[in-house]
Design a protein around this motif. Structure first.
Motif, PDB file in Angstrom:
ATOM      1  N   VAL A 173     -12.296  25.532   7.582  1.00 55.80           N
ATOM      2  CA  VAL A 173     -13.745  25.571   7.353  1.00 55.80           C
ATOM      3  C   VAL A 173     -14.049  25.793   5.880  1.00 55.80           C
ATOM      4  CG1 VAL A 173     -15.892  26.779   7.910  1.00 55.80           C
ATOM      5  CG2 VAL A 173     -14.214  26.345   9.707  1.00 55.80           C
ATOM      6  N   PRO A 187     -21.032  24.172   8.163  1.00 59.21           N
ATOM      7  CA  PRO A 187     -20.415  24.491   9.457  1.00 59.21           C
ATOM      8  C   PRO A 187     -21.470  24.625  10.553  1.00 59.21           C
ATOM      9  CG  PRO A 187     -19.631  25.953   7.716  1.00 59.21           C
ATOM     10  CD  PRO A 187     -20.802  25.210   7.164  1.00 59.21           C
ATOM     11  N   GLN A 218     -19.033  27.399  14.808  1.00 60.99           N
ATOM     12  CA  GLN A 218     -17.960  27.695  13.854  1.00 60.99           C
ATOM     13  C   GLN A 218     -18.231  28.994  13.097  1.00 60.99           C
ATOM     14  OE1 GLN A 218     -18.182  23.939  11.721  1.00 60.99           O
ATOM     15  NE2 GLN A 218     -16.186  23.312  12.514  1.00 60.99           N
TER      16      GLN A 218
END
Length: 351
Positions: free
Chosen positions: A210, A220, A224
């Protein structure tokens, strides 16, 4: 917030005052600033708001300055209105006298005290006791410390509020993540019971992935962000990720921690704030580390890592000493079977 410059001219108030934005990370306004002197160099630089409560904070300010055992200190009062107000000068003088008394309790001499209207080209300073000394402020953008800050990749902000905005919580977004955080917490708890090592390994790898996407400009998803917020509350995951601050992709990780700090509600955001503070401290960005730690300790006054970093920062502990903490993260990553970015080398600039 600390810097060490052997070639810095502390005997020139115009140059000293011009260097303050580079050390603090922003242009100070309405402030009392205490600059400690250590071996002829600028040591820790502490700032408090110039308010009605400032006198009550002098004992605490002196105690913080004393942690690094400086030889002496210089006070700078930034007061746009009061600098040219004859009636205000006595207030400034009494404030500095009280500060001198507080410092004397720690055997620290207040070497000088200056009043300045604005920390900018065209600003003017004078000594607090109206000794007749005074003059213009050097151009802050031309200060050697400003140049060093730019070379170190630090951003200088026009106001402290601009610096604080880096970590300002988006309350609406945080509220929107509350349900996702609860779902992810339950999901992770079940996974951790079944395979704690595998769960931690997946979380660290997810953070790396990420961070890379955030650095590439991607945003994101809420899921997430929630998954990472829950993962950071796992000590094994969190302690491993501290190592990213000294790795070659440290900037990617720092961008992710800042995003999480702005997005996650309490209590989840505290770990992102501390990771951001550690990363900033490691690269010598005391201002960002300071505001991040302030926010973290407001979330959790008992947070051990935040408290330790805050004490180290305020006592002037050099970044290279803090970097040693990241070694533990590499050991943990090895146990988890995760490959972290290689460690990078650090220069020795102002920090």
């Amino acid at each position: 917030m600390t810097t060490h410059r052997a070639d810095f001219e502390l005997n020139r108030p115009g140059a000293l005052i011009a260097a303050l934005p580079a050390v603090l990370g922003f242009v100070p306004e309405n402030s009392l600033i205490l600059v400690s002197l250590d071996g002829g160099e600028m040591g820790s630089v502490l700032r408090v708001d110039l308010s009605e409560e400032v006198t009550d904070r002098l004992v605490h300010l002196a105690a913080i300055a004393a942690a690094a055992e400086p030889e002496a200190a210089i006070a700078v009062i930034v007061d746009a209105e009061g600098a040219h107000c004859p009636g205000c000068n006595e207030e400034h003088r009494l404030l500095c006298a009280a500060l001198a008394d507080a410092l004397a309790q720690h055997d620290i001499q207040l070497w000088a005290a200056h009043v300045v209207d604005r920390v900018a080209l065209g600003g003017r300073w004078h000594c607090v006791d109206r000794c007749g000394a005074g003059g213009p402020i050097d151009d802050p953008s031309a200060s050697p410390l400003a140049a060093a800050a730019v070379l170190d990749g630090r951003r200088l902000y026009a106001r402290r509020a601009d610096l604080q905005a880096v970590i300002a919580l988006d309350a609406a977004r945080g509220a929107g993540l509350a349900d996702a955080l609860r779902r992810q917490a339950a999901k992770r708890e079940a996974a951790q019971r079944d395979d704690p090592v595998g769960c931690a390994r997946r979380d660290v790898r997810r953070a790396l992935a990420v961070a890379k996407r955030v650095a590439a400009g991607e945003t994101p998803s809420g899921t997430q962000l929630a998954a990472l917020g829950c993962a950071l509350r796992d000590a094994q995951v969190r302690d491993t990720l501290y190592a990213l601050a000294v790795g070659e992709r440290a900037g990617d990780a720092e961008s992710l921690w800042a995003l999480l700090a702005r997005s996650l509600p309490e209590p989840w955001r505290v770990e992102a704030l501390v990771l951001l503070a550690f990363s900033a401290y490691v690269r010598g960005d005391g201002p960002l580390a300071g505001v991040s730690l302030d926010a973290a300790l407001r979330c959790d006054p008992q947070h051990r890592m935040a408290g330790m970093l805050d004490q180290a920062l305020q006592s002037g502990l050099r970044p290279e000493r803090i970097r040693e903490l990241a070694v533990t993260g590499y050991r943990l990553a090895k146990r988890l079977g995760v490959r972290l970015p290689p460690q990078r080398s650090f220069g020795r600039r102002a920090g």
